[in-house]
Design an enzyme around this catalytic site. Structure first.
Site, short mmCIF file in Angstrom:
data_model
loop_
_atom_site.label_atom_id
_atom_site.label_comp_id
_atom_site.label_asym_id
_atom_site.label_seq_id
_atom_site.Cartn_x
_atom_site.Cartn_y
_atom_site.Cartn_z
N ASN A 240 49.79 -27.32 3.20
CA ASN A 240 50.83 -27.84 3.31
C ASN A 240 51.94 -27.34 4.27
OD1 ASN A 240 50.20 -30.06 2.17
ND2 ASN A 240 51.24 -29.68 0.57
N GLU A 321 47.27 -36.17 2.29
CA GLU A 321 48.68 -36.77 1.72
C GLU A 321 50.42 -36.71 2.41
OE1 GLU A 321 47.88 -33.31 -1.34
OE2 GLU A 321 47.18 -34.69 -2.71
N ARG A 354 39.62 -29.02 6.27
CA ARG A 354 39.76 -28.95 4.83
C ARG A 354 39.25 -30.60 4.44
NH1 ARG A 354 44.31 -28.90 1.05
NH2 ARG A 354 43.05 -28.22 -0.22
N ASP A 400 40.18 -33.49 -8.02
CA ASP A 400 41.09 -32.25 -7.23
C ASP A 400 41.12 -30.94 -9.30
OD1 ASP A 400 43.18 -30.82 -6.46
OD2 ASP A 400 44.67 -32.41 -6.67
N GLU A 428 46.50 -24.51 -11.71
CA GLU A 428 46.85 -26.53 -11.67
C GLU A 428 47.21 -26.94 -12.94
OE1 GLU A 428 46.81 -28.51 -7.72
OE2 GLU A 428 47.60 -29.72 -8.75
N GLU A 551 39.37 -27.79 -22.35
CA GLU A 551 38.83 -29.03 -21.62
C GLU A 551 40.02 -29.89 -23.17
OE1 GLU A 551 34.65 -28.65 -21.17
OE2 GLU A 551 34.30 -30.77 -20.06
C1 GCV Z 1 48.93 -28.14 -1.54
C2 GCV Z 1 46.49 -31.30 -4.81
C3 GCV Z 1 47.61 -30.45 -5.46
C4 GCV Z 1 48.53 -30.19 -3.59
C5 GCV Z 1 47.81 -29.48 -3.02
C6 GCV Z 1 46.83 -30.47 -2.98
C7 GCV Z 1 45.83 -30.06 -1.73
O1 GCV Z 1 47.00 -32.71 -4.34
O2 GCV Z 1 48.60 -31.04 -6.09
O3 GCV Z 1 49.46 -29.46 -4.46
O4 GCV Z 1 48.98 -29.37 -1.79
O5 GCV Z 1 45.89 -30.71 -4.02
O6 GCV Z 1 45.01 -29.01 -2.13
O7 GCV Z 1 46.02 -29.94 -0.51
#
Ligand code: GCV
Length: 724
Positions: A240, A321, A354, A400, A428, A551
Site C-alpha cells: 500500500n 483494497e 500482485r 488471504d 497476521e 488451526e
Molecule cells: C498490505 C490483507 C492484509 C492487508 C494487506 C493486504 C495485501 O488484506 O490485511 O494489511 O495490505 O492483505 O496483501 O495487500
C-alpha cells in the site's frame, strides 16, 4: 459482560498471574541472549565437536575484492573465530593450506587442475576439499560473488550444527548446491512514518517520521540474516505504497539502504503506486497507455538506476483494497505492468505485479459471488500478455493467508506468464507472533500440491506448485518465492524468538522446496538453541505440531480463520466475516456451515482448477475433511471420515487444541537450565499467554456454534459450563 468476553478476561488474568508466579521461581540468568543473533549466534562448539574441524585450513585466500567477497571473508573469520576459537589468517594467492574463496572466473588461474561442476548455476556454490601444492585446501566457489557468500554461510551452518559428527568430513567435502529458483525475495510492509502494516516486531528498521533512518545498522544486520538463507531481494516498503517513495529526494535517501544491503548481495526493490505519474509526477493522467506516462516511468527508472545501480525492481498492488489501478482508464493489468516493465528492462529490473486483486464490496446476499474466484478471473484472461520481466505474485491461497486454504488455482493457469508464490511470514492470521505457529508444514502442503496440469503442455507427470512458480515446468525465464516478513526494531526481529523459524524456513524452502519441515526445523533449532539433544527434540516437536494446534482452535475444517476480520485479525469473532462485502464468508447459519464453491450448486470456484483437481474437490465424498468447509456447505450433523459429526468435531477440535496449547508449557519447562534464562523466561511467558488465549478461542467458538446449531456437546462439557 458477554460470556465470551468474561471467559477471555478471566483467561487473560490467569495468564498474568501465571507469568508473575513463574518469574518468582526461575534461577538467575546465565548466558542471557536477546534473540537478536537469530540463527547466526556462532556459539563456541564443545571441544569434542570442535575436533571435527581441526583440519580446517588455518588461513583464507580471497580471489577478488568485491564488497560481497570481502563480506564472505569477514563472515568466515568471525564464525570460525567464535565457534572454534581459531583465528583464520588472511593469506595470499600462493599460500598453502588455505580456504580459498573466489568465483569460477578467478579460480582456474590459481588451480587449473580443479574441474568445477558444469551445472553450477547463478547463486549456487561448490564446497570442495582438494590437495593443492601438496597441502589440503578447502575451496568455496561459485559463478557469482553472492554464491561464494552463500557457500561460506553453508559451511558455517555445518560447523554450528556440528554436522561433521555425523555427516561430513572436512577432508572429503564435495558439495554442490544450486538454488531451486532465481527469485528468493522478501517484502516488508513498512510505512514511511515507521509503522509496519501487519508487523508485530516493533517499528520499521528502515523508516522513521517520513524519512530513512539515520542509523541503518539494523538494516545491514537484516541483510546479513537474509543472505545467510539465500534471499537475494527485499522490497522495503508497504505494497500500500506511499507515492512519495518515488520523489527524487526520497530515492536519494533510499540509496543508503541499498548501500547497506549491497555487501550481502541483497538487492533493494520498492513498492510503488501506479498513480505516481499523476500523484507526484505532475501529469494529469497515469493511464498506462499514454506515451507521457511511459516516458515518466522511463525517466524515473533511469534516475533510480543512476543512484542505485543494482536496483532490483518494483512491486505493484493495483485495483485492490482501494488502490489506484488500470481500471480507472479501462486498461488491463498487463497494460499497467508492461509500461513499468519496459522502463526497467534496459537495466535488468523486474516488476512483481500482485494478483491480490478483488472487489471488497461484494454482495453478501448473492450465494454465487465469491472472493476466491477473483485472482483467476482477473489474471487468467491475460496469460501471455505480460512482458518477460513481469512476475505475477500470487498469494498461496485464493483468499488471504488464512490458517488453511487450498492452493490458488491461478498457479496452474498462467502457462505463459512468470509466477512467484507469496507466502506470509508475519503471522497476521496465525497468531501474530504471540502464539506459536510454525508455517513451514503449511507452506509445504501448498508447494507440494500436484496441480495435474495438462501433461501435453508440461510434458511431465506431476506438476507441483513449487515447480510451476519456479518456472521449471513451463520453462519461464524467471520466477520463485516471495515472503512477507515485516521484521522490526524489536531485538527478536519478529517479536518472538520462536517465530524466527518461519523466516528461516521461508529462506530454506525458497532455496530448496524439497527440504522437509523436519530437516528445516532441526537446522533452525540447532542454530538458534544449540545441539543439546533434549532441546532439539522438544523444540522441533513443539514447532512441528504448532500449526495444527493453532488451526484446531481457530479455524478447523477449512472454515478460514474465524477471527475479527474487520479489526485486529487476532481475536475470535466469527460473526465479523458475514454480512459484509469482504468475502471471507463461512456462511454459518442455524442449519449448517461452509461455503458451497462447487460447480454444480455453488459459486463455481472449483471449476477454476484443472480437471483432476476439480474432481477431488467437487465431490463431497472425496474432498479432504480439513478443507471441507472451504468447498462445501454442510449440515452440522454431516458425518466426517472420522465418524464424528461436523459440530462434534468443531467442539472436540477446540478442546483438544486448547489442551495441546497448554501442554506447550510443560514441554517448555522441561528445558529449564538447558536454554539460556533470558529466552527461557520470555518464551515461557508466551506459552502461558497462548494457553490462555486458546481457552478464549475455544469458548468463543464453541459458544457461537452451539448458539447457531442448538446441538450440545456429546461429551457434556458444553453448554453447561458456559451457560452460567
Ligand atoms: C498490505 C490483507 C492484509 C492487508 C494487506 C493486504 C495485501 O488484506 O490485511 O494489511 O495490505 O492483505 O496483501 O495487500
Amino acid at each position: 459482560m458477554k460470556s465470551t468476553q468474561r471467559a477471555k478476561t478471566l483467561a487473560r488474568a490467569a495468564a498474568i498471574v501465571a507469568v508473575f508466579l513463574c518469574a518468582t521461581v526461575l534461577p538467575h540468568p546465565a548466558n542471557a541472549e536477546t534473540g537478536a543473533d537469530a540463527w547466526l549466534r556462532y556459539s563456541p562448539l564443545s571441544p569434542q565437536a570442535a575436533k571435527n574441524y581441526e583440519r580446517l585450513p588455518p588461513q583464507i585466500v580471497l580471489l577478488g575484492d568485491s564488497p560481497v567477497l570481502k563480506t564472505a571473508q569477514q563472515e568466515l573469520i568471525q564464525g570460525v573465530g567464535q565457534m572454534l576459537g581459531r583465528t583464520l589468517h588472511v593469506g595470499i594467492a600462493s599460500s598453502r593450506n588455505a580456504i580459498v574463496l573466489g568465483t569460477l572466473t578467478e579460480l582456474p588461474a590459481l588451480i587449473p587442475e580443479l574441474h568445477p561442476p558444469q551445472d553450477l548455476r547463478p547463486d549456487g556454490y561448490w564446497l570442495k576439499s582438494t590437495k593443492f601444492r601438496g597441502s589440503e585446501c578447502l575451496i568455496i566457489t561459485a559463478s557469482t560473488d553472492r554464491g561464494v557468500l552463500y557457500g561460506v554461510f553453508a559451511l558455517l551452518s555445518k560447523i554450528a550444527r556440528a554436522e561433521s559428527l555425523a555427516d561430513i568430513d572436512i577432508a572429503t567435502l564435495d558439495e554442490l548446491q544450486n538454488p531451486y529458483a532465481p527469485i528468493r525475495w522478501v517484502n516488508q510492509w513498512d510505512n514511511l512514518d515507521g509503522r509496519i502494516e501487519r508487523g508485530y516486531g516493533g517499528p520499521s528498521i528502515f523508516f522513521v517520521d517520513g524519512n530513512v533512518r539515520a542509523d541503518l545498522t539494523r538494516a545491514g544486520q537484516y541483510a546479513r540474516l537474509l543472505a545467510s538463507i539465500g534471499i537475494n531481494g527485499c522490497a522495503i516498503n508497504n505494497v500500500n505504497a506511499a507515492p512519495g517513495v518515488l520523489e527524487d529526494s526520497f530515492i536519494a535517501q533510499v540509496s543508503r539502504i541499498a548501500d547497506v544491503f549491497r555487501p550481502w548481495g541483497v538487492q533493494l526493490s520498492l513498492a510503488v503506486d501506479l498513480g505516481s505519474p499523476k500523484l507526484i509526477g505532475g501529469l494529469d493522467t497515469f493511464d498506462p497507455l499514454d506515451p507521457r506516462v511511459a516516458e515518466w516511468w522511463r525517466k524515473k527508472v533511469d534516475e533510480i538506476y543512476r543512484r542505485i545501480p543494482d536496483f532490483a525492481g518494483f512491486v505493484v498492488k493495483a485495483d485492490s483494497e482501494g488502490r489506484l489501478g488500470p481500471s480507472t482508464y479501462g486498461r488491463t493489468h498487463a497494460d499497467a505492468a508492461n509500461v513499468i516493465a519496459r522502463a526497467l528492462k534496459p537495466h535488468g529490473g523486474v516488476i512483481f505485479y500482485r494478483a491480490f486483486v478483488y472487489n471488497h464490496h461484494l454482495d453478501w446476499h448473492d450465494l454465487k459471488s465469491d472472493r476466491a474466484k477473483a485472482a483467476y478471473e482477473n489474471f487468467h484472461p491475460l496469460d501471455g500478455a505480460f512482458d518477460d520481466n513481469v512476475i505475477v505474485q500470487i498469494k498461496n491461497g485464493p483468499i488471504d493467508f488464512q490458517v488453511r486454504e487450498p492452493v490458488s488455482p491461478l498457479f496452474a493457469r498462467l502457462g505463459r506468464t512468470n509466477e512467484a508464490i507469496e507466502l506470509q511470514i508475519t503471522q497476521e492470521y496465525t497468531g501474530q507472533q504471540r502464539q506459536l505457529c510454525f508455517l513451514v508444514p503449511m507452506w509445504k502442503e501448498a508447494l507440494d500440491f500436484d496441480m495435474h496440469i495438462d501433461a501435453n503442455i508440461a510434458d511431465v507427470n506431476t506438476t507441483p506448485v513449487k515447480a510451476l512458480v519456479a518456472g521449471r515446468i513451463l520453462h519461464r525465464p524467471v520466477g520463485g518465492f516471495v515472503g512477507v516478513t515485516n521484521v522490526g526494531m524489536d531485538a527478536t526481529w519478529l517479536g518472538s524468538p520462536l517465530a524466527m523459524a518461519n523466516l528461516y524456513g521461508f529462506g530454506r524452502l525458497a532455496w530448496d522446496p524439497n527440504l522437509t519441515a523436519e530437516k528445516i526445523i532441526d537446522e533452525w533449532t540447532r542454530l538458534t538453541f544449540g545441539n543439546d539433544p533434549l532441546v532439539v527434540k522438544a523444540i522441533t516437536t513443539m514447532q512441528l505440531n504448532s500449526w495444527h494446534i493453532y488451526e484446531s482452535y481457530t479455524g478447523p475444517l477449512g472454515a478460514g480463520t474465524l477471527t475479527n476480520i474487520l479489526g485486529n485479525h487476532y481475536d475470535p469473532s466469527p460473526e465479523s466475516s458475514e454480512e459484509n462485502g469482504w468475502g471471507q464468508w463461512h456462511r454459518a447459519d442455524h442449519a449448517g456451515i461452509g461455503m458451497d464453491r462447487t460447480i454444480a450448486t455453488g459459486t463455481g470456484f472449483i471449476g477454476q482448477y484443472p480437471p483432476a483437481v476439480q474432481q477431488l474437490y467437487e465431490s463431497l465424498a472425496r474432498s479432504p475433511d480439513n478443507l471441507l468447509l472451504f468447498f462445501h456447505h454442510v449440515p452440522y450433523t454431516y458425518v466426517l471420515r472420522s465418524g464424528k459429526t461436523v459440530v462434534q468435531h468443531i467442539y472436540d477440535s477446540h478442546y483438544d487444541g486448547a489442551d495441546r496449547a497448554r501442554d506447550f508449557i510443560s514441554q517448555w519447562k522441561s528445558l529449564e537450565g538447558h536454554v539460556d534464562n533470558e529466552r527461557y523466561r520470555d518464551i515461557l511467558t508466551r506459552f502461558e499467554y497462548q494457553a490462555a488465549e486458546a481457552i478464549v478461542w475455544r469458548d468463543a467458538i464453541c459458544d457461537w456454534i452451539y448458539k447457531l446449531s442448538g446441538i450440545p456437546d456429546s461429551k457434556g462439557r458444553f453448554p453447561t459450563r458456559l451457560s452460567h
